[in-house]
Design a protein around this motif. Structure first.
Motif, mmCIF file in Angstrom:
data_model
loop_
_atom_site.group_PDB
_atom_site.id
_atom_site.type_symbol
_atom_site.label_atom_id
_atom_site.label_comp_id
_atom_site.label_asym_id
_atom_site.label_seq_id
_atom_site.Cartn_x
_atom_site.Cartn_y
_atom_site.Cartn_z
ATOM 1 N N LYS A 161 -5.709 -6.894 87.291
ATOM 2 C CA LYS A 161 -4.331 -6.406 87.191
ATOM 3 C C LYS A 161 -3.883 -5.740 88.491
ATOM 4 C CE LYS A 161 -4.202 -5.718 82.153
ATOM 5 N NZ LYS A 161 -5.399 -6.495 81.826
ATOM 6 N N ILE A 162 -4.795 -4.964 89.088
ATOM 7 C CA ILE A 162 -4.452 -4.288 90.343
ATOM 8 C C ILE A 162 -4.219 -5.298 91.453
ATOM 9 C CG2 ILE A 162 -5.416 -2.817 92.167
ATOM 10 C CD1 ILE A 162 -6.768 -1.204 89.875
ATOM 11 N N ARG A 163 -4.983 -6.381 91.457
ATOM 12 C CA ARG A 163 -4.815 -7.400 92.499
ATOM 13 C C ARG A 163 -3.412 -8.016 92.445
ATOM 14 N NH1 ARG A 163 -8.136 -10.038 95.885
ATOM 15 N NH2 ARG A 163 -10.072 -9.294 94.940
ATOM 16 N N ASP A 164 -2.848 -8.141 91.240
ATOM 17 C CA ASP A 164 -1.489 -8.678 91.129
ATOM 18 C C ASP A 164 -0.485 -7.815 91.884
ATOM 19 O OD1 ASP A 164 -2.380 -10.748 89.571
ATOM 20 O OD2 ASP A 164 -1.846 -9.810 87.664
ATOM 21 N N THR A 165 -0.577 -6.504 91.687
ATOM 22 C CA THR A 165 0.376 -5.623 92.366
ATOM 23 C C THR A 165 0.022 -5.455 93.837
ATOM 24 O OG1 THR A 165 1.620 -3.558 92.118
ATOM 25 C CG2 THR A 165 -0.759 -3.400 91.884
ATOM 26 N N ALA A 166 -1.275 -5.555 94.166
ATOM 27 C CA ALA A 166 -1.678 -5.494 95.577
ATOM 28 C C ALA A 166 -1.081 -6.667 96.344
ATOM 29 C CB ALA A 166 -3.201 -5.511 95.690
ATOM 30 N N THR A 167 -1.076 -7.830 95.716
ATOM 31 C CA THR A 167 -0.491 -9.015 96.341
ATOM 32 C C THR A 167 1.015 -8.842 96.534
ATOM 33 O OG1 THR A 167 -2.164 -10.391 95.281
ATOM 34 C CG2 THR A 167 -0.211 -11.513 96.108
ATOM 35 N N SER A 168 1.664 -8.261 95.534
ATOM 36 C CA SER A 168 3.112 -8.094 95.598
ATOM 37 C C SER A 168 3.544 -7.125 96.697
ATOM 38 C CB SER A 168 3.639 -7.599 94.244
ATOM 39 O OG SER A 168 3.340 -8.513 93.216
ATOM 40 N N HIS A 169 2.768 -6.075 96.895
ATOM 41 C CA HIS A 169 3.170 -5.026 97.845
ATOM 42 C C HIS A 169 2.414 -5.069 99.171
ATOM 43 C CE1 HIS A 169 5.801 -2.825 95.065
ATOM 44 N NE2 HIS A 169 4.954 -3.202 94.127
ATOM 45 N N GLU A 170 1.457 -5.998 99.296
ATOM 46 C CA GLU A 170 0.719 -6.171 100.547
ATOM 47 C C GLU A 170 0.079 -4.869 101.015
ATOM 48 O OE1 GLU A 170 3.149 -8.103 103.450
ATOM 49 O OE2 GLU A 170 3.676 -9.763 102.124
ATOM 50 N N ARG A 171 -0.738 -4.310 100.155
ATOM 51 C CA ARG A 171 -1.407 -3.050 100.457
ATOM 52 C C ARG A 171 -2.917 -3.197 100.276
ATOM 53 N NH1 ARG A 171 2.803 0.110 96.715
ATOM 54 N NH2 ARG A 171 4.392 0.688 98.249
ATOM 55 N N THR A 172 -3.623 -2.170 100.739
ATOM 56 C CA THR A 172 -5.065 -2.084 100.527
ATOM 57 C C THR A 172 -5.312 -1.153 99.345
ATOM 58 O OG1 THR A 172 -5.576 -2.445 102.859
ATOM 59 C CG2 THR A 172 -7.259 -1.349 101.529
ATOM 60 N N TYR A 173 -5.984 -1.666 98.339
ATOM 61 C CA TYR A 173 -6.262 -0.873 97.138
ATOM 62 C C TYR A 173 -7.731 -0.479 97.091
ATOM 63 C CZ TYR A 173 -1.738 -1.138 94.860
ATOM 64 O OH TYR A 173 -0.419 -0.961 94.548
ATOM 65 N N ILE A 174 -7.946 0.818 96.897
ATOM 66 C CA ILE A 174 -9.295 1.355 96.738
ATOM 67 C C ILE A 174 -9.492 1.688 95.273
ATOM 68 C CG2 ILE A 174 -10.860 3.261 97.277
ATOM 69 C CD1 ILE A 174 -8.174 2.328 99.738
ATOM 70 N N ILE A 175 -10.545 1.145 94.664
ATOM 71 C CA ILE A 175 -10.815 1.358 93.246
ATOM 72 C C ILE A 175 -12.156 2.073 93.112
ATOM 73 C CG2 ILE A 175 -11.152 0.246 91.009
ATOM 74 C CD1 ILE A 175 -9.518 -2.145 92.314
ATOM 75 N N GLU A 176 -12.112 3.276 92.568
ATOM 76 C CA GLU A 176 -13.338 4.057 92.368
ATOM 77 C C GLU A 176 -13.879 3.810 90.970
ATOM 78 O OE1 GLU A 176 -14.505 8.671 91.644
ATOM 79 O OE2 GLU A 176 -13.140 8.297 93.332
#
Length: 319
Positions: free
Chosen positions: A152-167
């Motif tokens: 799910k996070i990858r979907d929004t990461a793709t939309s906003h072109e950001r780096t997501y850190i998941i702990e």
């Protein structure tokens, strides 16, 4: 042996209920009386103990958490607390005990065994950090919970072109992070068993950006640092915009997967069989899909390690 007890201790994990069910029904199948000890070792000390019937464990195999509840108990770490627990077991006529939990729970089981009380440990923890078994009860469910969140996070990461850190959880063990990172194609996996340098993490992000990559996923095991701190360091060393998600205790809940239900059923039943065979001070586990058991002192003396080949593969596939 006519009466046995079962308790869950430490952090809960999906599949514990399936293990309790297996202990109770396997015990009753062999004409044993089975007693549930509520609230872990704290309940053992206070005598919060009730006889369980077949119906007591009906309709729980699919439920997360533990019907016996759990609690951490500092008093049981003392000889006085352990003696109180043994006195309660004798009071109820309980001749053998199955302890479902992780490292701390096994430490308590070891103390009981050293004092001559027959005890069998069943590995139940999402961390997958117990030696002597390929998998612990709850690991597979927690892993799938993490993967669902990352998807799910990858979907929004793709939309906003950001780096997501998941702990993710895992305390001092990186199994959850490693398996989730490999399963979800994370660009970087940070685990406590392997050293990492933030400048190299940033260099990998930059290489991806230069070839047109619009977003990245970084998995951080809680045992090697905070996701927030990792994000701050990336932003200090680069121009990448980051977002952090700490999955927290959502990883410990939920209906157990089929794998965890079957694993818990097999291990719970095996624990009862060992008690019936007159064995004590053992832990049960699964290796290469075969049931095994080991001396609990040996298990606690060994150090958990990750699959080095799997970690190497994750690096090769995330170039």
């Amino acid at each position: 042996m006519k009466r046995i007890g079962v308790l869950t201790s430490g952090g809960d994990s999906p599949g514990m209920n399936a293990a309790i069910r297996a202990v109770v029904r396997k015990g009753i199948y062999h004409d044993l009386e089975v007693y549930g000890i509520y609230n872990g070792y704290a309940g053992l000390i206070s005598g919060n103990i009730k006889k369980l019937e077949l119906g007591s464990v009906g309709d729980i195999i699919h439920r997360g958490g533990t019907m016996l509840h759990s609690a951490r108990c500092l008093e049981f770490k003392t000889p006085e607390g352990q003696q109180k627990g043994i006195e309660q077991l004798k009071k109820f006529g309980i001749e053998g005990l199955v302890v479902i939990g992780g490292d701390g729970s096994f430490q308590g089981a070891k103390k009981l065994s050293e004092q001559g009380y027959p005890t069998i440990g069943v590995p139940g923890t999402i961390d997958n950090d117990i030696p002597g078994t390929d998998f612990t009860i709850g690991f597979d469910t927690a892993l799938n919970t993490i993967i669902d969140a990352i998807d799910k996070i990858r979907d929004t990461a793709t939309s906003h072109e950001r780096t997501y850190i998941i702990e993710v959880m895992g305390r001092d063990a990186g199994d959850l992070a490693l398996w989730a990172g490999l399963a979800d194609g994370a660009e970087t996996i940070l685990i406590p068993e392997e050293d990492h340098k933030m400048d190299q993490v940033v260099q990998k992000l930059q290489r991806g950006h230069e070839r047109g990559k619009k977003h990245s996923i970084i998995i951080v095991a809680e045992g090697c640092g905070s996701g927030v701190d990792v994000a701050k360091e990336i932003e200090r060393l680069s121009d990448f915009e980051t977002r952090v998600t700490v999955l927290g205790h959502i990883q410990r809940g939920g209906s157990p997967t089929a794998f965890d239900r079957v694993l818990a059923s097999r291990l719970g039943a095996q624990a009862v069989e060992l008690l019936l065979e007159g064995k004590a001070g053992r832990t049960v586990g699964i290796e290469n899909n075969k049931l095994v058991d080991y001396d609990i002192t040996e298990v606690l003396s060994r150090k958990h390690s990750i699959d080095k080949q799997m970690y190497k593969l994750s690096q090769e596939l995330s170039i």
